[in-house]
Design a protein around this motif. Structure first.
Motif, PDB file in Angstrom:
ATOM      1  N   GLY A 105      35.432 -47.844  -9.174  1.00  0.00           N
ATOM      2  CA  GLY A 105      34.336 -48.736  -9.523  1.00  0.00           C
ATOM      3  C   GLY A 105      33.099 -48.476  -8.686  1.00  0.00           C
ATOM      4  N   LYS A 106      33.294 -48.206  -7.413  1.00  0.00           N
ATOM      5  CA  LYS A 106      32.158 -47.910  -6.532  1.00  0.00           C
ATOM      6  C   LYS A 106      31.474 -46.605  -6.932  1.00  0.00           C
ATOM      7  CE  LYS A 106      33.712 -50.422  -2.492  1.00  0.00           C
ATOM      8  NZ  LYS A 106      34.134 -50.360  -1.090  1.00  0.00           N
ATOM      9  N   ARG A 107      32.280 -45.583  -7.293  1.00  0.00           N
ATOM     10  CA  ARG A 107      31.692 -44.320  -7.737  1.00  0.00           C
ATOM     11  C   ARG A 107      30.882 -44.516  -9.018  1.00  0.00           C
ATOM     12  NH1 ARG A 107      36.221 -41.123  -8.744  1.00  0.00           N
ATOM     13  NH2 ARG A 107      37.542 -42.209  -7.310  1.00  0.00           N
ATOM     14  N   LEU A 108      31.453 -45.285  -9.928  1.00  0.00           N
ATOM     15  CA  LEU A 108      30.768 -45.541 -11.188  1.00  0.00           C
ATOM     16  C   LEU A 108      29.479 -46.328 -10.960  1.00  0.00           C
ATOM     17  CD1 LEU A 108      31.006 -45.180 -14.236  1.00  0.00           C
ATOM     18  CD2 LEU A 108      32.240 -47.336 -14.317  1.00  0.00           C
ATOM     19  N   TYR A 109      29.503 -47.311 -10.062  1.00  0.00           N
ATOM     20  CA  TYR A 109      28.316 -48.116  -9.781  1.00  0.00           C
ATOM     21  C   TYR A 109      27.214 -47.268  -9.146  1.00  0.00           C
ATOM     22  CZ  TYR A 109      25.604 -52.262  -8.731  1.00  0.00           C
ATOM     23  OH  TYR A 109      24.620 -53.215  -8.700  1.00  0.00           O
ATOM     24  N   GLN A 110      27.590 -46.281  -8.337  1.00  0.00           N
ATOM     25  CA  GLN A 110      26.588 -45.404  -7.725  1.00  0.00           C
ATOM     26  C   GLN A 110      25.883 -44.557  -8.779  1.00  0.00           C
ATOM     27  OE1 GLN A 110      28.816 -43.311  -4.740  1.00  0.00           O
ATOM     28  NE2 GLN A 110      28.173 -44.718  -3.126  1.00  0.00           N
ATOM     29  N   LYS A 111      26.595 -44.193  -9.843  1.00  0.00           N
ATOM     30  CA  LYS A 111      25.984 -43.405 -10.917  1.00  0.00           C
ATOM     31  C   LYS A 111      24.942 -44.209 -11.680  1.00  0.00           C
ATOM     32  CE  LYS A 111      28.876 -39.722 -12.149  1.00  0.00           C
ATOM     33  NZ  LYS A 111      28.345 -38.833 -13.113  1.00  0.00           N
ATOM     34  N   ARG A 112      24.999 -45.523 -11.562  1.00  0.00           N
ATOM     35  CA  ARG A 112      24.054 -46.389 -12.255  1.00  0.00           C
ATOM     36  C   ARG A 112      22.613 -46.010 -11.918  1.00  0.00           C
ATOM     37  NH1 ARG A 112      23.928 -52.390 -13.609  1.00  0.00           N
ATOM     38  NH2 ARG A 112      21.736 -52.886 -13.389  1.00  0.00           N
ATOM     39  N   LYS A 113      22.360 -45.667 -10.656  1.00  0.00           N
ATOM     40  CA  LYS A 113      21.010 -45.282 -10.233  1.00  0.00           C
ATOM     41  C   LYS A 113      20.514 -44.067 -11.002  1.00  0.00           C
ATOM     42  CE  LYS A 113      22.342 -45.179  -5.937  1.00  0.00           C
ATOM     43  NZ  LYS A 113      22.422 -44.899  -4.517  1.00  0.00           N
ATOM     44  N   GLU A 114      21.425 -43.164 -11.300  1.00  0.00           N
ATOM     45  CA  GLU A 114      21.045 -41.920 -11.964  1.00  0.00           C
ATOM     46  C   GLU A 114      20.922 -42.078 -13.478  1.00  0.00           C
ATOM     47  OE1 GLU A 114      24.170 -39.315 -10.919  1.00  0.00           O
ATOM     48  OE2 GLU A 114      23.957 -39.705  -8.788  1.00  0.00           O
ATOM     49  N   THR A 115      21.538 -43.097 -14.034  1.00  0.00           N
ATOM     50  CA  THR A 115      21.570 -43.224 -15.490  1.00  0.00           C
ATOM     51  C   THR A 115      20.754 -44.423 -15.961  1.00  0.00           C
ATOM     52  OG1 THR A 115      23.673 -44.408 -15.309  1.00  0.00           O
ATOM     53  CG2 THR A 115      23.779 -42.057 -15.737  1.00  0.00           C
ATOM     54  N   GLU A 160      19.238 -47.103 -14.333  1.00  0.00           N
ATOM     55  CA  GLU A 160      17.979 -47.409 -13.637  1.00  0.00           C
ATOM     56  C   GLU A 160      16.941 -46.324 -13.879  1.00  0.00           C
ATOM     57  OE1 GLU A 160      17.416 -50.297 -12.309  1.00  0.00           O
ATOM     58  OE2 GLU A 160      19.482 -50.980 -12.529  1.00  0.00           O
ATOM     59  N   ARG A 161      17.360 -45.084 -14.012  1.00  0.00           N
ATOM     60  CA  ARG A 161      16.430 -43.984 -14.281  1.00  0.00           C
ATOM     61  C   ARG A 161      15.750 -44.166 -15.633  1.00  0.00           C
ATOM     62  NH1 ARG A 161      13.529 -41.807 -11.272  1.00  0.00           N
ATOM     63  NH2 ARG A 161      11.979 -41.655 -12.857  1.00  0.00           N
ATOM     64  N   SER A 162      16.511 -44.668 -16.589  1.00  0.00           N
ATOM     65  CA  SER A 162      15.956 -44.892 -17.919  1.00  0.00           C
ATOM     66  C   SER A 162      14.836 -45.935 -17.867  1.00  0.00           C
ATOM     67  CB  SER A 162      17.067 -45.348 -18.865  1.00  0.00           C
ATOM     68  OG  SER A 162      16.551 -45.601 -20.132  1.00  0.00           O
ATOM     69  N   PHE A 163      15.056 -47.019 -17.118  1.00  0.00           N
ATOM     70  CA  PHE A 163      14.017 -48.039 -16.986  1.00  0.00           C
ATOM     71  C   PHE A 163      12.805 -47.497 -16.235  1.00  0.00           C
ATOM     72  CE2 PHE A 163      17.655 -50.996 -17.573  1.00  0.00           C
ATOM     73  CZ  PHE A 163      17.175 -51.638 -18.694  1.00  0.00           C
ATOM     74  N   ALA A 164      13.040 -46.690 -15.217  1.00  0.00           N
ATOM     75  CA  ALA A 164      11.943 -46.114 -14.450  1.00  0.00           C
ATOM     76  C   ALA A 164      11.106 -45.179 -15.326  1.00  0.00           C
ATOM     77  CB  ALA A 164      12.480 -45.369 -13.237  1.00  0.00           C
ATOM     78  N   ASP A 165      11.779 -44.367 -16.146  1.00  0.00           N
ATOM     79  CA  ASP A 165      11.044 -43.478 -17.055  1.00  0.00           C
ATOM     80  C   ASP A 165      10.225 -44.273 -18.060  1.00  0.00           C
ATOM     81  OD1 ASP A 165      11.981 -41.227 -15.842  1.00  0.00           O
ATOM     82  OD2 ASP A 165      13.523 -40.797 -17.353  1.00  0.00           O
TER      83      ASP A 165
END
Length: 73
Positions: free
Chosen positions: A11-21, A23-28
């Motif tokens: 779960g922690k590994r998956l949550y860390q990927k959130r930044k790359e997927t 959150e990145r979409s919202f930033a773009d």
């Protein structure tokens, strides 16, 4: 149970990927597609802008995916 899953190793590994997927979409959307400020007023117009932005982002993802597949072939 959800909390335990989130705090597990996977779960922690998956949550860390959130930044790359996610959150990145919202930033773009904010930086590249004018989502920082709504250009239009009214719920209907703002919804339309959000849907158009999402459609553009999806088209870009498809184009990048197809380009990557073409290079592999």
């Amino acid at each position: 149970q959800v909390r335990l899953n989130r705090l597990s190793r996977s779960g922690k590994r998956l949550y860390q990927k959130r930044k790359e997927t996610i959150e990145r979409s919202f930033a773009d959307a904010k930086q590249l597609h004018g989502f920082r400020y709504c250009r239009l007023r009214g719920l209907r117009n703002v919804t339309e802008q959000a849907l158009m932005t999402a459609a553009v982002q999806n088209m870009k993802k498809i184009a990048f995916h197809l380009e990557r597949k073409a290079k592999e072939a």
